[in-house]
Design a protein around this motif. Structure first.
Motif, PDB file in Angstrom:
ATOM      1  N   TYR A 190       0.637 -34.679 -15.691  1.00 51.69           N
ATOM      2  CA  TYR A 190       0.584 -33.673 -16.749  1.00 51.69           C
ATOM      3  C   TYR A 190       1.040 -32.316 -16.218  1.00 51.69           C
ATOM      4  CZ  TYR A 190      -1.559 -30.366 -20.011  1.00 51.69           C
ATOM      5  OH  TYR A 190      -1.791 -29.331 -20.884  1.00 51.69           O
ATOM      6  N   PHE A 191       0.550 -31.956 -15.038  1.00 52.53           N
ATOM      7  CA  PHE A 191       0.918 -30.656 -14.487  1.00 52.53           C
ATOM      8  C   PHE A 191       2.321 -30.638 -13.913  1.00 52.53           C
ATOM      9  CE2 PHE A 191      -3.607 -29.802 -14.829  1.00 52.53           C
ATOM     10  CZ  PHE A 191      -3.544 -28.560 -15.432  1.00 52.53           C
ATOM     11  N   LEU A 192       2.839 -31.804 -13.557  1.00 51.67           N
ATOM     12  CA  LEU A 192       4.258 -31.856 -13.190  1.00 51.67           C
ATOM     13  C   LEU A 192       5.108 -31.486 -14.397  1.00 51.67           C
ATOM     14  CD1 LEU A 192       6.602 -32.517 -11.304  1.00 51.67           C
ATOM     15  CD2 LEU A 192       6.384 -34.922 -12.010  1.00 51.67           C
ATOM     16  N   MET A 193       4.740 -31.990 -15.568  1.00 45.20           N
ATOM     17  CA  MET A 193       5.461 -31.629 -16.793  1.00 45.20           C
ATOM     18  C   MET A 193       5.294 -30.145 -17.102  1.00 45.20           C
ATOM     19  SD  MET A 193       6.937 -34.371 -17.569  1.00 45.20           S
ATOM     20  CE  MET A 193       7.619 -33.852 -19.138  1.00 45.20           C
ATOM     21  N   MET A 194       4.078 -29.617 -16.878  1.00 48.01           N
ATOM     22  CA  MET A 194       3.847 -28.186 -17.096  1.00 48.01           C
ATOM     23  C   MET A 194       4.703 -27.343 -16.146  1.00 48.01           C
ATOM     24  SD  MET A 194       1.650 -27.672 -19.576  1.00 48.01           S
ATOM     25  CE  MET A 194       2.630 -28.967 -20.357  1.00 48.01           C
ATOM     26  N   TYR A 195       4.825 -27.813 -14.908  1.00 45.92           N
ATOM     27  CA  TYR A 195       5.637 -27.083 -13.940  1.00 45.92           C
ATOM     28  C   TYR A 195       7.111 -27.082 -14.348  1.00 45.92           C
ATOM     29  CZ  TYR A 195       8.248 -26.057  -9.702  1.00 45.92           C
ATOM     30  OH  TYR A 195       9.136 -25.521  -8.809  1.00 45.92           O
ATOM     31  N   LEU A 196       7.621 -28.237 -14.777  1.00 52.65           N
ATOM     32  CA  LEU A 196       9.010 -28.301 -15.230  1.00 52.65           C
ATOM     33  C   LEU A 196       9.228 -27.397 -16.437  1.00 52.65           C
ATOM     34  CD1 LEU A 196       9.699 -32.134 -14.845  1.00 52.65           C
ATOM     35  CD2 LEU A 196      10.400 -30.274 -13.316  1.00 52.65           C
ATOM     36  N   LEU A 197       8.226 -27.341 -17.321  1.00 50.06           N
ATOM     37  CA  LEU A 197       8.314 -26.430 -18.463  1.00 50.06           C
ATOM     38  C   LEU A 197       8.339 -24.984 -17.996  1.00 50.06           C
ATOM     39  CD1 LEU A 197       8.210 -25.786 -21.496  1.00 50.06           C
ATOM     40  CD2 LEU A 197       5.703 -25.950 -21.352  1.00 50.06           C
ATOM     41  N   SER A 198       7.525 -24.652 -17.007  1.00 47.05           N
ATOM     42  CA  SER A 198       7.494 -23.277 -16.509  1.00 47.05           C
ATOM     43  C   SER A 198       8.843 -22.892 -15.902  1.00 47.05           C
ATOM     44  CB  SER A 198       6.380 -23.108 -15.466  1.00 47.05           C
ATOM     45  OG  SER A 198       6.732 -23.680 -14.222  1.00 47.05           O
ATOM     46  N   ARG A 199       9.508 -23.843 -15.240  1.00 49.46           N
ATOM     47  CA  ARG A 199      10.827 -23.566 -14.668  1.00 49.46           C
ATOM     48  C   ARG A 199      11.844 -23.258 -15.771  1.00 49.46           C
ATOM     49  NH1 ARG A 199      11.873 -21.719 -10.361  1.00 49.46           N
ATOM     50  NH2 ARG A 199      13.865 -22.788 -10.194  1.00 49.46           N
ATOM     51  N   ARG A 200      11.771 -24.003 -16.858  1.00 47.44           N
ATOM     52  CA  ARG A 200      12.702 -23.759 -17.965  1.00 47.44           C
ATOM     53  C   ARG A 200      12.425 -22.401 -18.609  1.00 47.44           C
ATOM     54  NH1 ARG A 200      13.835 -29.162 -21.439  1.00 47.44           N
ATOM     55  NH2 ARG A 200      15.707 -27.942 -21.869  1.00 47.44           N
ATOM     56  N   ILE A 201      11.147 -22.061 -18.726  1.00 47.29           N
ATOM     57  CA  ILE A 201      10.797 -20.749 -19.284  1.00 47.29           C
ATOM     58  C   ILE A 201      11.326 -19.639 -18.381  1.00 47.29           C
ATOM     59  CG2 ILE A 201       8.888 -19.184 -19.823  1.00 47.29           C
ATOM     60  CD1 ILE A 201       7.262 -21.648 -20.645  1.00 47.29           C
ATOM     61  N   TYR A 202      11.163 -19.814 -17.064  1.00 47.01           N
ATOM     62  CA  TYR A 202      11.645 -18.797 -16.130  1.00 47.01           C
ATOM     63  C   TYR A 202      13.156 -18.628 -16.230  1.00 47.01           C
ATOM     64  CZ  TYR A 202      13.130 -16.478 -11.907  1.00 47.01           C
ATOM     65  OH  TYR A 202      13.751 -15.611 -11.034  1.00 47.01           O
ATOM     66  N   ARG A 203      13.889 -19.745 -16.228  1.00 47.50           N
ATOM     67  CA  ARG A 203      15.348 -19.644 -16.286  1.00 47.50           C
ATOM     68  C   ARG A 203      15.812 -18.982 -17.575  1.00 47.50           C
ATOM     69  NH1 ARG A 203      15.112 -24.808 -13.624  1.00 47.50           N
ATOM     70  NH2 ARG A 203      15.192 -25.870 -15.638  1.00 47.50           N
ATOM     71  N   ALA A 204      15.167 -19.331 -18.689  1.00 47.75           N
ATOM     72  CA  ALA A 204      15.539 -18.715 -19.964  1.00 47.75           C
ATOM     73  C   ALA A 204      15.224 -17.218 -19.959  1.00 47.75           C
ATOM     74  CB  ALA A 204      14.808 -19.408 -21.114  1.00 47.75           C
ATOM     75  N   ALA A 205      14.054 -16.862 -19.430  1.00 47.63           N
ATOM     76  CA  ALA A 205      13.678 -15.441 -19.372  1.00 47.63           C
ATOM     77  C   ALA A 205      14.593 -14.672 -18.433  1.00 47.63           C
ATOM     78  CB  ALA A 205      12.223 -15.312 -18.924  1.00 47.63           C
ATOM     79  N   HIS A 206      14.924 -15.282 -17.293  1.00 51.40           N
ATOM     80  CA  HIS A 206      15.785 -14.619 -16.323  1.00 51.40           C
ATOM     81  C   HIS A 206      17.179 -14.385 -16.904  1.00 51.40           C
ATOM     82  CE1 HIS A 206      16.493 -13.204 -12.291  1.00 51.40           C
ATOM     83  NE2 HIS A 206      17.540 -13.986 -12.138  1.00 51.40           N
TER      84      HIS A 206
END
Length: 389
Positions: A190-206
């Motif tokens: 579950y947290f692996l999926m959360m981490y992958l989601l956080s990476r996508r959020i970071y890239r989009a924000a960046h």
């Protein structure tokens, strides 16, 4: 996404524009920190609420002394962290200080994760599945909610959730109950999926942050040379005129035009013409007083320098210096770039309430026209507005 080396931006951009791209990474770091710290109030009350839930729900099951000490640590730590975050003002902080703020953020994020992880260790009661499943809810919920705040940094989210959930996961896996083992084994996925989601959020924000910086920069800067464009020049001229009107001090303007530039393009090609434009722009930029004068490209081969608090005599000296420096460009550049000369018009005025910035511009432009008529490679000063200042 980022612009971290000279390979990441188009080769035809000037070094000054390239430096802007490199600066974006530092500015983006400050913006990411701002995005995270702006949410400190929500993070604070989220920790209060989750901590209070653990306190009330574990009151009759766990050791009350340990429980109270843990709750006081959670409240005190998060209160101090929120108060410290309010001091972060990115526009007033130099890059080295931004790096220190980043280290503080990452350190406090790790400590916060350790605090929540300690709950999964200190308050966990082997064999008491009802209590342990209840304890898992706020810990997992806090780790999931952290995605929204910590994803604006590349590594902040894993720094929080790894220490926060690892003790709980290890304790659940050691339970003889199949349901406890299943939860313990599924939670990392579950947290692996959360981490992958956080990476996508970071890239989009960046990407959004960098795009915003680029749009803001190129709205006011010439794409080829990197100096101010006509729009920024006009705004600066009006602003400096108004300031000179308040102070009663003169404002001068130098307009420079590259002589026979069309012939240069026709003879050598537009790529060489672009090199000439960039070289002239950089020469003028380096001659200008940093933080005082305003150099700009205001037309195809036309440049201008706004000179606040400068009288006509000093403006003429600057114009002559720019003209002679143009002669040195070709000899300093060991490529096929041809030499270039400049014609310049100079004007100076002490503003009055009846006038406008366009008067200064027109007088400088007319002086430039006379310089062209008189043979080029020279400056002509408009004497009509000369003052004894």
């Amino acid at each position: 996404m980022g612009f971290k080396s000279n390979r990441d931006y188009p080769a035809h951009l000037s070094p000054q524009v390239a430096e802007v791209y490199d600066q974006y990474e530092t500015d983006a770091k400050a913006e990411h920190l701002k995005l995270i710290l702006n949410q400190s109030t929500f993070v604070l009350f989220g920790n209060y609420a989750a901590g209070l839930t653990v306190l009330i729900g574990s009151w009759h099951a766990a050791d009350q002394g340990i429980l109270i000490a843990w709750f006081v640590l959670v409240v005190g730590f998060n209160t101090l962290r929120a108060l410290a975050g309010r001091r972060f003002v990115p526009d007033q902080i130099e890059p080295p200080e931004i790096d220190r703020w980043e280290r503080r953020l990452l350190g406090s994020t790790l400590l916060s994760g350790v605090l929540w992880g300690s709950a999964g260790y200190l308050l966990y009661l082997p064999g008491e599945l009802d209590h342990n499943f209840f304890l898992a809810v706020p810990i997992i919920a806090m780790s999931a909610a952290a995605v929204t705040s910590y994803s604006y940094h590349q590594i902040a989210y894993p720094l929080f959730f790894v220490p926060a959930v690892t003790p709980l996961i290890l304790s659940l896996i050691q339970e003889p109950s199949a349901s406890a083992k299943a939860i313990g084994l599924v939670t990392p996925l579950y947290f692996l999926m959360m981490y992958l989601l956080s990476r996508r959020i970071y890239r989009a924000a960046h990407a959004a942050v960098l795009s915003g910086f680029a749009n803001q920069h190129f709205a006011n800067h010439d794409y080829l040379t990197g100096i101010a464009n006509r729009r920024a020049f006009q705004e600066a001229l009006e602003r400096e005129w108004a300031r000179a009107l308040r102070t009663g001090k003169p404002i001068s303007l130098v307009i420079a035009d590259i002589d026979d530039f069309k012939q240069c393009n026709d003879t050598y090609g537009h790529s060489i013409g672009d090199k000439v434009l960039k070289a002239i722009a950089m020469m003028i930029l380096h001659r200008a007083r940093k933080g005082i004068d305003m150099p700009a490209r205001i037309g195809g081969e036309e440049f201008a320098v706004i000179l606040p608090e400068t009288n006509l005599a000093d403006a003429c000296r600057i114009a002559e210096d720019i003209r002679t420096r143009a002669h040195a460009i070709q000899s300093d550049d060991r490529t096929e770039m041809p030499g270039a000369t400049l014609s310049l018009g100079v004007a100076s005025l002490v503003p009055d309430a009846e006038g406008s910035a366009s008067i200064l511009f027109n007088r400088s432009d007319q002086a430039l026209y006379r310089a062209k008529l008189e043979g080029k490679d020279r400056f002509v000063a408009d004497r009509a507005g000369e003052t004894p200042y």
